[in-house]
Design a protein around this motif. Structure first.
Motif, PDB file in Angstrom:
ATOM      1  N   ALA A 109       0.806  -1.230   0.000  1.00  0.00           N
ATOM      2  CA  ALA A 109       0.000   0.000   0.000  1.00  0.00           C
ATOM      3  C   ALA A 109       0.833   1.272   0.000  1.00  0.00           C
ATOM      4  CB  ALA A 109      -0.941   0.004   1.209  1.00  0.00           C
ATOM      5  N   ALA A 110       2.146   1.159   0.192  1.00  0.00           N
ATOM      6  CA  ALA A 110       2.984   2.361   0.241  1.00  0.00           C
ATOM      7  C   ALA A 110       3.097   2.972  -1.152  1.00  0.00           C
ATOM      8  CB  ALA A 110       4.365   2.009   0.769  1.00  0.00           C
ATOM      9  N   LEU A 111       2.861   4.254  -1.253  1.00  0.00           N
ATOM     10  CA  LEU A 111       2.930   4.962  -2.524  1.00  0.00           C
ATOM     11  C   LEU A 111       4.109   5.917  -2.529  1.00  0.00           C
ATOM     12  CD1 LEU A 111      -0.832   5.855  -3.123  1.00  0.00           C
ATOM     13  CD2 LEU A 111       0.495   4.053  -4.199  1.00  0.00           C
ATOM     14  N   PRO A 112       4.758   6.097  -3.699  1.00  0.00           N
ATOM     15  CA  PRO A 112       5.874   7.047  -3.760  1.00  0.00           C
ATOM     16  C   PRO A 112       5.373   8.476  -3.674  1.00  0.00           C
ATOM     17  CG  PRO A 112       5.368   6.208  -5.955  1.00  0.00           C
ATOM     18  CD  PRO A 112       4.508   5.435  -4.985  1.00  0.00           C
ATOM     19  N   GLY A 113       6.253   9.358  -3.265  1.00  0.00           N
ATOM     20  CA  GLY A 113       5.902  10.772  -3.189  1.00  0.00           C
ATOM     21  C   GLY A 113       5.913  11.426  -4.554  1.00  0.00           C
ATOM     22  N   PRO A 114       5.451  12.669  -4.642  1.00  0.00           N
ATOM     23  CA  PRO A 114       5.444  13.377  -5.921  1.00  0.00           C
ATOM     24  C   PRO A 114       6.871  13.672  -6.382  1.00  0.00           C
ATOM     25  CG  PRO A 114       4.862  14.874  -4.145  1.00  0.00           C
ATOM     26  CD  PRO A 114       4.927  13.507  -3.538  1.00  0.00           C
ATOM     27  N   PRO A 115       7.069  13.864  -7.688  1.00  0.00           N
ATOM     28  CA  PRO A 115       8.416  14.189  -8.188  1.00  0.00           C
ATOM     29  C   PRO A 115       8.873  15.551  -7.687  1.00  0.00           C
ATOM     30  CG  PRO A 115       6.780  14.427  -9.925  1.00  0.00           C
ATOM     31  CD  PRO A 115       6.079  13.784  -8.774  1.00  0.00           C
ATOM     32  N   ASP A 116      10.179  15.719  -7.641  1.00  0.00           N
ATOM     33  CA  ASP A 116      10.748  16.979  -7.141  1.00  0.00           C
ATOM     34  C   ASP A 116      10.438  18.144  -8.072  1.00  0.00           C
ATOM     35  OD1 ASP A 116      11.806  15.573  -5.017  1.00  0.00           O
ATOM     36  OD2 ASP A 116      13.705  15.184  -6.053  1.00  0.00           O
ATOM     37  N   ALA A 117      10.462  17.893  -9.360  1.00  0.00           N
ATOM     38  CA  ALA A 117      10.211  18.972 -10.326  1.00  0.00           C
ATOM     39  C   ALA A 117       9.495  18.400 -11.536  1.00  0.00           C
ATOM     40  CB  ALA A 117      11.522  19.635 -10.751  1.00  0.00           C
ATOM     41  N   THR A 118       8.668  19.221 -12.135  1.00  0.00           N
ATOM     42  CA  THR A 118       7.944  18.835 -13.342  1.00  0.00           C
ATOM     43  C   THR A 118       8.543  19.553 -14.543  1.00  0.00           C
ATOM     44  OG1 THR A 118       5.905  18.543 -12.082  1.00  0.00           O
ATOM     45  CG2 THR A 118       5.701  18.771 -14.467  1.00  0.00           C
ATOM     46  N   PRO A 119       8.928  18.822 -15.613  1.00  0.00           N
ATOM     47  CA  PRO A 119       9.504  19.492 -16.789  1.00  0.00           C
ATOM     48  C   PRO A 119       8.491  20.426 -17.442  1.00  0.00           C
ATOM     49  CG  PRO A 119       9.919  17.122 -16.845  1.00  0.00           C
ATOM     50  CD  PRO A 119       8.927  17.359 -15.752  1.00  0.00           C
ATOM     51  N   THR A 120       8.998  21.423 -18.123  1.00  0.00           N
ATOM     52  CA  THR A 120       8.135  22.341 -18.853  1.00  0.00           C
ATOM     53  C   THR A 120       7.571  21.641 -20.092  1.00  0.00           C
ATOM     54  OG1 THR A 120       9.978  23.191 -20.168  1.00  0.00           O
ATOM     55  CG2 THR A 120       9.521  24.284 -18.059  1.00  0.00           C
ATOM     56  N   ALA A 121       6.571  22.277 -20.697  1.00  0.00           N
ATOM     57  CA  ALA A 121       5.956  21.692 -21.886  1.00  0.00           C
ATOM     58  C   ALA A 121       6.960  21.585 -23.030  1.00  0.00           C
ATOM     59  CB  ALA A 121       4.754  22.534 -22.309  1.00  0.00           C
ATOM     60  N   GLY A 122       7.806  22.594 -23.189  1.00  0.00           N
ATOM     61  CA  GLY A 122       8.811  22.538 -24.246  1.00  0.00           C
ATOM     62  C   GLY A 122       9.797  21.403 -24.042  1.00  0.00           C
ATOM     63  N   ARG A 123      10.214  21.228 -22.782  1.00  0.00           N
ATOM     64  CA  ARG A 123      11.151  20.139 -22.493  1.00  0.00           C
ATOM     65  C   ARG A 123      10.494  18.779 -22.713  1.00  0.00           C
ATOM     66  NH1 ARG A 123      15.664  17.815 -23.157  1.00  0.00           N
ATOM     67  NH2 ARG A 123      16.286  16.382 -21.468  1.00  0.00           N
ATOM     68  N   LEU A 124       9.229  18.668 -22.367  1.00  0.00           N
ATOM     69  CA  LEU A 124       8.517  17.411 -22.596  1.00  0.00           C
ATOM     70  C   LEU A 124       8.426  17.088 -24.089  1.00  0.00           C
ATOM     71  CD1 LEU A 124       5.619  17.625 -19.992  1.00  0.00           C
ATOM     72  CD2 LEU A 124       7.567  16.074 -19.970  1.00  0.00           C
ATOM     73  N   LEU A 125       8.229  18.115 -24.913  1.00  0.00           N
ATOM     74  CA  LEU A 125       8.174  17.894 -26.355  1.00  0.00           C
ATOM     75  C   LEU A 125       9.527  17.434 -26.892  1.00  0.00           C
ATOM     76  CD1 LEU A 125       5.979  20.866 -27.623  1.00  0.00           C
ATOM     77  CD2 LEU A 125       5.418  18.435 -27.673  1.00  0.00           C
ATOM     78  N   GLU A 126      10.599  18.001 -26.359  1.00  0.00           N
ATOM     79  CA  GLU A 126      11.932  17.573 -26.790  1.00  0.00           C
ATOM     80  C   GLU A 126      12.176  16.111 -26.421  1.00  0.00           C
ATOM     81  OE1 GLU A 126      14.785  20.185 -25.105  1.00  0.00           O
ATOM     82  OE2 GLU A 126      14.087  21.970 -26.181  1.00  0.00           O
ATOM     83  N   ILE A 127      11.810  15.751 -25.202  1.00  0.00           N
ATOM     84  CA  ILE A 127      11.999  14.364 -24.766  1.00  0.00           C
ATOM     85  C   ILE A 127      11.170  13.418 -25.622  1.00  0.00           C
ATOM     86  CG2 ILE A 127      11.661  12.766 -22.846  1.00  0.00           C
ATOM     87  CD1 ILE A 127      12.203  15.089 -20.959  1.00  0.00           C
ATOM     88  N   ALA A 128       9.910  13.803 -25.874  1.00  0.00           N
ATOM     89  CA  ALA A 128       9.029  12.946 -26.676  1.00  0.00           C
ATOM     90  C   ALA A 128       9.559  12.793 -28.091  1.00  0.00           C
ATOM     91  CB  ALA A 128       7.617  13.525 -26.691  1.00  0.00           C
ATOM     92  N   SER A 129      10.068  13.871 -28.671  1.00  0.00           N
ATOM     93  CA  SER A 129      10.574  13.819 -30.037  1.00  0.00           C
ATOM     94  C   SER A 129      11.779  12.897 -30.158  1.00  0.00           C
ATOM     95  CB  SER A 129      10.938  15.225 -30.506  1.00  0.00           C
ATOM     96  OG  SER A 129      11.461  15.212 -31.809  1.00  0.00           O
TER      97      SER A 129
END
Length: 397
Positions: A256-276
């Motif tokens: 039942a133990a769940l991990p905590g939230p991530p320390d930082a969320t990437p920006t939309a532009g960075r997410l597009l670069e990673i996805a590409s």
């Protein structure tokens, strides 16, 4: 002539030996799939066909002490039969690559015609090989390798997507169990409040309205708890299905133990670069464009699909000789004369027509100039381009 025949036999034997050594071994292709999966999910994908016994032991180890999210993904990657079946596409694509580098088998023809009056038969024989494949094989191999690259990316994308679904199903199952626990606690609180309301009514400081309201809330909480238990069972069933398990969902132990939230969320532009750069479905769509372009180029060169080059041999027929039997003539002469007569042998040589030479056979593209296959390849290329555009827009959204 004897030396030429020996050399020809040795050449045929060498070609047959080389063809017999060709094998299909997609081991490195499976490793490429594993590399793509690990890059996309962060989890190792170590399944290879034939490892079923080892996989069963690893799965039991992962399920032994409560299942975490990472362990759920690991079980899915190891034990999901649909992923194991998808891996066979890679083996079939590797087989196509091997096949694309092989020449077609030569054709051998022979005919034997007997003269009506007896004598030596007419013999014709020939062997031919399609040499049009010589300039088609490089393009055919490149096209097959492009298809293999696309199949590897498609398979890795399916595996990565299944891993993401398994982790999502795990969290849904944990949330469903947590909701059951919370509603169970709420049910206990409502039951205690109802007991208090009844006590207050008996003491004269409460009313029937308070008791009835709590009864209604108790019924709603009980109904919500039953619905939550059903939803929890369904969530566990979905998780067990994604993990490829055949055991009862109730027997599945979940941490039942769940991990905590991530320390930082990437920006939309960075997410597009990673996805590409890393999204496997996008990489597969790009590879499909290159794949269809290679096939289009190959079909353009298949106007002359068969040009056969070979050798033909012909031995002409020879009729039976009109000369008598020399042995019978010698016997008749010995019986009619005073002494023994030896048979006479005519040592004159009789010529036999014997010809050998090269032969060429060309398929004339009068009716079928491969127009349909070229058009089909063009449509497939346009389809791949449009599919890539659709995937890119989906990624951006």
């Amino acid at each position: 002539m004897v030396q030429m025949r020996q050399c020809a036999l040795m050449s045929v034997a060498a070609c047959a030996t080389m063809a017999g050594c060709v094998t299909v071994n997609p081991g490195t292709d499976y490793d490429r799939v594993a590399t793509h999966v690990q890059g996309a999910t962060g989890h190792e994908y170590a399944y290879h066909p034939g490892d079923d016994a080892v996989v069963a032991g690893k799965v039991e180890e992962l399920l032994a002490d409560g299942l975490t999210a990472d362990e759920a993904v690991a079980v899915c990657l190891l034990n999901q039969p649909s992923l194991q079946a998808a891996l066979m596409d890679v083996g079939m694509a590797r087989a196509d690559v091997v096949q694309s580098g092989l020449l077609s088998n030569p054709s051998l023809g022979a005919s034997l015609r007997l003269p009506a009056g007896g004598g030596l038969a007419n013999l014709e024989a020939g062997v031919a090989q399609n040499i049009a494949e010589i300039w088609q094989i490089p393009l055919r191999q490149r096209a097959a390798e492009r298809v293999l690259d696309r199949v590897i990316l498609d398979t890795a994308a399916r595996i990565a997507e299944m891993a993401a679904r398994a982790k999502s199903a795990y969290y849904h199952a944990v949330a469903a169990d947590r909701l059951v626990a919370i509603l169970g606690e709420n049910l206990g609180v409502v039951e205690r409040l109802l007991d208090i309301a009844r006590t207050r009514r008996e003491a004269g400081v409460g009313s029937d309205v308070d008791v009835n309201l709590l009864r209604t809330e108790l019924s709603e909480t009980e109904l919500g708890l039953r619905s939550a238990r059903l939803a929890a069972f369904e969530a566990r069933s979905a998780l067990a299905t994604l993990l490829g398990l055949s055991r009862s969902p109730d027997s599945l132990e979940i941490d039942a133990a769940l991990p905590g939230p991530p320390d930082a969320t990437p920006t939309a532009g960075r997410l597009l670069e990673i996805a590409s750069d890393r999204r496997l479905d996008l990489l597969a769509a790009r590879e499909a464009v290159e794949d269809t372009a290679s096939i289009l180029k190959l079909e353009g060169r298949r106007i002359f699909r068969r040009i056969e080059l070979g050798f033909e041999l012909e031995r002409g027929a020879r009729t039976r000789s009109d000369d008598g039997n020399p042995i019978a003539e010698a016997v008749r002469s010995s019986l009619g004369g005073a002494g023994f007569a030896f048979p006479t042998v005519d040592d004159r040589e009789e010529d036999t027509d014997f010809t050998i030479g090269p032969a060429v056979s060309l398929e004339l593209p009068l009716f079928d100039q491969n127009q349909a296959q070229i058009a089909k390849a063009e449509y497939a290329y346009v389809q791949a381009v449009k599919t890539l555009e659709a995937v890119m827009r989906s990624v951006r959204q």
